[in-house]
Design an enzyme around this catalytic site. Structure first.
Site, PDB file in Angstrom:
ATOM      1  N   SER A   2      37.978  41.080  44.336  1.00 11.55           N
ATOM      2  CA  SER A   2      37.809  42.552  44.052  1.00 11.55           C
ATOM      3  C   SER A   2      36.529  42.680  43.340  1.00 11.55           C
ATOM      4  CB  SER A   2      39.012  42.874  43.145  1.00 11.55           C
ATOM      5  OG  SER A   2      39.190  42.154  42.092  1.00 11.55           O
TER       6      SER A   2
ATOM      7  N   ASP B 152      42.093  50.703  34.637  1.00 14.94           N
ATOM      8  CA  ASP B 152      43.169  49.703  34.732  1.00 14.94           C
ATOM      9  C   ASP B 152      42.833  48.937  33.408  1.00 14.94           C
ATOM     10  OD1 ASP B 152      41.158  48.043  35.584  1.00 14.94           O
ATOM     11  OD2 ASP B 152      42.254  47.566  37.451  1.00 14.94           O
TER      12      ASP B 152
ATOM     13  N   HIS C  56      39.679  45.410  35.561  1.00 11.67           N
ATOM     14  CA  HIS C  56      38.421  45.501  36.247  1.00 11.67           C
ATOM     15  C   HIS C  56      37.324  46.168  35.532  1.00 11.67           C
ATOM     16  CE1 HIS C  56      41.310  44.966  39.494  1.00 11.67           C
ATOM     17  NE2 HIS C  56      40.341  44.047  39.910  1.00 11.67           N
TER      18      HIS C  56
END
Length: 324
Positions: free
Chosen positions: A78, A240, A243
């Site tokens: 990611s 979040d 990240h």
């Protein structure tokens, strides 16, 4: 630095297990698996998925210059796709490509094959797609999901080394950002935070050994964002709390950019911090964010009594011509 000789031995054992094709040791042993799984599920509920599962489309040509473009590919998880950003210009891949174009005064043709949630076992498929772009430079960010999925480090390292070798055999230079220290992520509670810190750094050290042996170079992420997260969590991490934010991704890109430029012969190599055997250097680099490790020769020899000789460059993010 907080490395120990034991960390170097662990990196060597994991790398050796990867080389012979076994599952190898786990970083912490089977006794921790139940705890890790239970608290990982709790952390996932706390973190959530406000970003979705995809980064913004980033393939394209960057840099308003004439000439044949430098062909760059970005692989990994990611962080490689910039999950959490909505503007492609804020993703690490585009930040690196745009900056590389300025340094080279040539356009950069970027292809992103990374995927959110990917672990090292998925790199083979990503390399298949990346090789169609005939890359000159490949950047890989991988490792965090190997920790969260409890993949034995030797298995993860074996997949990464295969990916690097395939890219190098195709003529691409390879730079790998090693597993970040997941112990710096605040939604992960103790004792899981201590467990993941140890596991992350052992994996990062073993990744360094495997990548350098395969002909690539590594940049240690370690706790690259740790101090900044403690001081400015709202600025450096996204909603979040897992990240990076756009500012966090910028720092990640700046940490990797000098190594990308050096791999292509576009960036002056800084004065080496020191030459070491690969296992000791890998353990030391896992504790020092921004440290590059690459192969070298000492007295004309590629290997010494304790394995391959490597050099360590301690680069400070945002200081592209800074030496050790």
């Amino acid at each position: 630095m907080t490395w120990t000789p034991g960390a170097a031995r662990t990196a060597r054992r994991i790398a050796a297990a990867a080389a012979v094709g076994g599952g190898g040791i786990t970083a912490l042993g089977a006794a921790t698996y139940g705890l890790l799984l239970a608290e990982a599920m709790l952390a996932r509920r706390i973190v959530g998925r406000p970003h979705g599962t995809e980064g913004p489309p980033s393939d394209g040509l960057y840099g308003a210059f004439d000439g044949d473009p430098i062909r760059m590919v970005m692989l990994g998880d990611s962080t490689s796709v910039g999950l959490g950003t909505t503007d492609p210009a804020e993703t690490p891949a585009v930040l690196i490509a745009s900056s590389l174009a300025l340094v080279a005064e040539r356009p950069v043709l970027l292809t992103v094959t990374g995927k959110s949630g990917a672990a090292s076992a998925e790199l083979d498929e990503q390399v298949d797609r990346a090789l169609r772009a005939e890359p000159e430079i490949a950047v890989i960010f991988i490792g965090a999901n190997d920790v969260t999925t409890q993949t034995p480090p030797a298995q993860a390292v074996r997949h990464l080394q295969k990916a690097v070798r395939r890219l190098r055999e195709a003529g691409a230079e390879v730079v790998v950002g090693t597993c970040p220290d997941l112990g710096t992520v605040r939604p992960i509670a103790q004792p899981l935070r201590w467990v993941t810190r140890r596991w992350s750094r052992q994996l990062a050290a073993a990744q360094t050994v495997a990548v350098v042996e395969a002909g690539g170079r590594t940049v240690a992420f370690a706790d690259l964002l740790g101090d900044e997260f403690d001081a400015n969590p709202g600025e450096m991490f996204g909603p979040d709390r897992f990240h990076p934010s756009a500012q966090g991704y910028l720092q990640v890109a700046y940490a990797v950019l000098p190594s990308v430029g050096s791999a292509l012969g576009l960036w002056p190599e800084p004065r080496p911090q020191r030459s070491e055997s690969i296992y000791l250097a890998a353990a030391m680099a896992a504790e020092e964010p921004g440290t590059e490790v690459s192969a070298t020769r000492v007295a004309g020899r590629a290997t010494g009594p304790h394995g391959r000789w490597v050099t360590m460059f301690r680069r400070r993010p945002g200081a592209p011509t800074d030496g050790a």
